[in-house]
Design a protein around this motif. Structure first.
Motif, PDB file in Angstrom:
ATOM      1  N   ASN A   1      -8.906  -7.545   0.341  1.00  0.00           N
ATOM      2  CA  ASN A   1      -8.128  -7.405   1.564  1.00  0.00           C
ATOM      3  C   ASN A   1      -6.636  -7.423   1.300  1.00  0.00           C
ATOM      4  N   GLU A   2      -5.864  -7.211   2.370  1.00  0.00           N
ATOM      5  CA  GLU A   2      -4.406  -7.103   2.243  1.00  0.00           C
ATOM      6  C   GLU A   2      -3.750  -8.432   1.882  1.00  0.00           C
TER       7      GLU A   2
ATOM      8  N   ASN B   1      -5.572  -1.457  -1.768  1.00  0.00           N
ATOM      9  CA  ASN B   1      -5.181  -2.859  -1.850  1.00  0.00           C
ATOM     10  C   ASN B   1      -4.868  -3.194  -3.295  1.00  0.00           C
TER      11      ASN B   1
ATOM     12  N   SER C   1       0.814  -1.220   0.000  1.00  0.00           N
ATOM     13  CA  SER C   1       0.000   0.000   0.000  1.00  0.00           C
ATOM     14  C   SER C   1       0.846   1.269   0.000  1.00  0.00           C
TER      15      SER C   1
END
Length: 296
Positions: free
Chosen positions: A135-136, A80, A51
């Protein structure tokens, strides 16, 4: 398996695809240089899964961002990114600052595009706004992703990144006063076929006035881009669809407005001369005809 209750977020979503990836992989079986190119490109894209990479370097130099407050354009921690094979998906939380978030996303994508193009890699993509879970860890799905993918696959056609009508309606259009301008306004335009977006060379036109972009750097970069386009034109004898894409790039290249150029008197962009084929009508290779280009 997680027991956390999931729900969709509305995000700005970009789907970017490398053009001609299968052919490059095929060539790499007999050409070690292609293997190295593929590896370096995919590693480069992989780096953008962090990020923090989506920083303000090319936004903070924009007067439009400075007047509004550069901090408002920060998408670090809100972004993301997931890369797989020849594609990359990027999504950004809007936080009610959709103009600022879109600006930073587009500026960074334009930079990535310029880096890849100088290596001979063309990209195509779509950007929209929609519901997505991203999501990450790289898990990503949702209607926003599907819409961005469909934009890339069905509408982009040429090596460019286009914006959905849904996203455009959320941005600051019509632009009636200069004070209402955002950095993305300098990158995106409406093409001849009605689509709105930007290509891999827009970066050079916007960044031309940046003090760190010296004449030497700009000249070198545009020379590399020029070679990529000419080479592409000359490897597509049996591939009319590929040829169309490089002809389109050639036309966009010639439209660039670059002030720090070779010719300080006319202040004209470098460009591939539109008269090359007319001057040497019996020469089917752009590269050979270009040897006689007096503005090479």
């Amino acid at each position: 398996m997680t027991t956390t209750k999931l729900k969709y977020e509305q995000r700005i979503v970009a789907f970017i695809d490398i053009l001609g990836f299968k052919e490059i992989v095929k060539q790499s079986e007999k050409d070690t240089a292609k293997i190295e190119l593929l590896f370096s490109v995919l590693e480069y894209i992989k780096d953008w899964e962090t990020s923090e990479k989506w920083n303000l370097k090319f936004v903070e130099i924009e007067e439009d961002a400075q007047k509004k407050g550069v901090d408002k354009f920060d998408i670090r921690g809100k972004t993301n990114s997931t890369s797989f094979s020849d594609s990359i998906v990027v999504s950004v939380k809007t936080d009610n600052n959709i103009n600022e978030m879109t600006s930073t996303l587009i500026v960074n994508l334009a930079y990535i595009g310029s880096v890849l193009m100088e290596q001979g890699i063309l990209i195509r993509g779509g950007i929209t706004i929609g519901d997505i879970i991203h999501n990450e860890k790289g898990t990503v799905f949702g209607q926003g992703l599907i819409e961005a993918y469909m934009l890339e696959a069905k509408s982009a056609i040429y090596p460019r990144i286009i914006l959905s009508d849904k996203l455009i309606k959320e941005l600051n259009y019509p632009l009636e006063q200069k004070k209402n301008r955002y950095p993305y306004h300098q990158y995106i335009d409406r093409f001849e076929d009605g689509c709105v977006g930007f290509h891999q060379m827009n970066y050079y036109q916007v960044i031309d006035s940046w003090t760190e972009m010296t004449i030497e750097k700009m000249t070198s970069s545009l020379s590399n881009v020029r070679k990529v386009i000419i080479q592409g034109l000359d490897i597509s004898f049996e591939s009319p669809e590929i040829f169309k894409k490089y002809i389109w790039l050639k036309e966009q290249y010639e439209k660039l407005i670059i002030l720090s150029d070779y010719d300080f008197n006319t202040r004209q962009p470098i460009g591939i001369k539109a008269t090359i084929r007319e001057l040497f009508s019996h020469n089917i290779h752009f590269s050979n005809a270009d040897k006689y280009n007096d503005r090479k």
